[in-house]
Motif scaffolding. Structure first.
Motif, mmCIF file in Angstrom:
data_model
loop_
_atom_site.group_PDB
_atom_site.id
_atom_site.type_symbol
_atom_site.label_atom_id
_atom_site.label_comp_id
_atom_site.label_asym_id
_atom_site.label_seq_id
_atom_site.Cartn_x
_atom_site.Cartn_y
_atom_site.Cartn_z
ATOM 1 N N UNK A 1 2.053 3.363 13.239
ATOM 2 C CA UNK A 1 1.047 2.833 12.312
ATOM 3 C C UNK A 1 1.673 1.835 11.343
ATOM 4 N N UNK A 2 2.875 2.143 10.886
ATOM 5 C CA UNK A 2 3.532 1.227 9.957
ATOM 6 C C UNK A 2 3.867 -0.101 10.644
ATOM 7 N N UNK A 3 4.388 -0.022 11.847
ATOM 8 C CA UNK A 3 4.709 -1.247 12.594
ATOM 9 C C UNK A 3 3.455 -2.088 12.783
ATOM 10 N N UNK B 1 0.825 -1.200 0.000
ATOM 11 C CA UNK B 1 0.000 0.000 0.000
ATOM 12 C C UNK B 1 0.862 1.253 0.000
ATOM 13 N N UNK B 2 0.326 2.303 -0.616
ATOM 14 C CA UNK B 2 0.970 3.601 -0.562
ATOM 15 C C UNK B 2 2.264 3.653 -1.344
ATOM 16 N N UNK B 3 3.045 4.704 -1.083
ATOM 17 C CA UNK B 3 4.299 4.912 -1.796
ATOM 18 C C UNK B 3 5.423 4.101 -1.162
ATOM 19 N N UNK C 1 8.184 12.643 10.700
ATOM 20 C CA UNK C 1 7.912 13.503 9.547
ATOM 21 C C UNK C 1 8.264 12.787 8.240
ATOM 22 N N UNK C 2 9.425 12.135 8.201
ATOM 23 C CA UNK C 2 9.853 11.454 6.980
ATOM 24 C C UNK C 2 8.888 10.319 6.615
ATOM 25 N N UNK C 3 8.485 9.520 7.607
ATOM 26 C CA UNK C 3 7.609 8.391 7.302
ATOM 27 C C UNK C 3 6.213 8.851 6.900
ATOM 28 N N UNK C 4 5.751 9.945 7.486
ATOM 29 C CA UNK C 4 4.463 10.504 7.052
ATOM 30 C C UNK C 4 4.537 10.954 5.594
ATOM 31 N N UNK C 5 5.625 11.618 5.237
ATOM 32 C CA UNK C 5 5.778 12.135 3.877
ATOM 33 C C UNK C 5 5.931 11.014 2.853
#
Length: 326
Positions: free
Chosen positions: A265-267, A211-213, A253-257
């Motif tokens: 959330x990613x974990x 999912x996502x970028x 910030x980097x992971x949100x971008x």
């Protein structure tokens, strides 16, 4: 193709085909209904085109047709496959066929972009539906009166069913088979087709890793690889930030971008993807929780229900293929 008297007693599934139809949208569900005859009374399957003439699929394969729309008096289930060339392939004649056949059917199932056709004739007004993620925004913009569930594998709203397309058409057909003949038959047919599990409609079209970028920077790539390699670690934001020598705020910030998710959330998403694999392989709920870093089966259950809408044990009972059926 002539039908026997026995065939007429079985639920009749009509599949509407047209020039430009996507083969897997057609063949996937058709195989499910065909294989059902090995474990149940099965179905009478009829391929229908507007005039009764054969059609040509999007990949150039000629598809033989059994009947015209005018020859069909009644169907148990109407299946409308999608097309890579939607919505242009849904000509006025095809849309008229959808409307006519839907009126003669107990239930209607659209595969992938066929949701455009069912929506265009007004059958989905005020209802929920889904389609392939690539077309979901376009479908929603074209038909604002419909609630498009962009991430669902398949959706049922009354007598109308829809799927995300391609392989998800098989999931929808298995769900319809389960309604007709029960979960044991549906699981057995899934095994005959070598489908590893029968997915729920609420399951996401994507795993977290798809999912996502994708991660672009060395920092986010390092963190995602670290999480995948060590899913049972606590993985606090501070610990992950320390692993890549940045501050927790900078990492967030980097992971949100890049990933549209916080580190936490990613974990959580990665753990749930891994937990699903554990459940499918036969691991107990407690074992799956321990293997993927949850503090307890209770916390695992809560996270699982939030994402999939069912408990881990129910998921395992309904969708895991345990062993071949003789």
């Amino acid at each position: 193709m002539p039908r026997s008297t026995d065939d007429q007693k079985r639920p009749r599934v009509g599949i509407l085909v047209f020039d430009g139809v996507k083969m897997l949208d057609l063949v996937g569900p058709a195989e499910v209904f065909h294989e059902a005859s090995q474990r149940s009374a099965g179905y009478d399957i009829v391929l229908i085109s507007v005039s009764g003439a054969d059609v040509t699929s999007s990949m150039g394969v000629r598809v033989g047709v059994h009947a015209s729309v005018a020859a069909i008096e009644e169907l148990d289930t109407l299946v409308v496959p999608g097309s890579e060339n939607a919505p242009e392939v849904f000509t006025d004649d095809v849309l008229d066929a959808v409307r006519t056949l839907a009126d003669r059917s107990r239930r209607v199932a659209s595969i992938c972009t066929a949701a455009f056709a069912v929506a265009a004739v007004g059958l989905l007004d005020g209802r929920r539906t889904t389609t392939h993620w690539k077309f979901a925004d376009t479908l929603q913009a074209a038909f604002p009166e419909i609630a498009v569930e962009k991430d669902a594998i398949f959706v049922q709203d009354g007598r109308f069913h829809s799927s995300a397309g391609v392989a998800a058409g098989i999931d929808l057909a298995l769900a319809l088979l389960e309604q007709d003949y029960g979960s044991d038959v549906a699981r057995s047919v899934a095994q005959l087709l070598l489908v590893y599990m029968k997915r729920s409609g609420s399951q996401s079209q994507f795993s977290a890793s798809l999912a996502g970028n994708p991660a672009r920077s060395p920092i986010s790539r390092s963190v995602t690889e670290y999480v995948h390699a060590n899913p049972t670690r606590p993985h606090s934001v501070r610990e992950l930030a320390s692993h890549v020598n940045v501050s927790p705020r900078h990492l967030t910030r980097i992971m949100r971008e890049e990933l549209d998710a916080t580190p936490s959330e990613y974990v959580g998403s990665i753990r749930l993807d891994l937990a699903v694999s554990e459940l499918e392989s036969g691991t107990s709920v407690a074992g799956a929780a321990a293997a993927t870093g949850y503090s307890s089966p209770v916390s695992f259950r809560r996270a699982f229900v939030r994402r999939f809408g069912i408990t881990p044990s129910e998921y395992q009972r309904r969708f895991r293929t345990s062993r071949p059926v003789a």
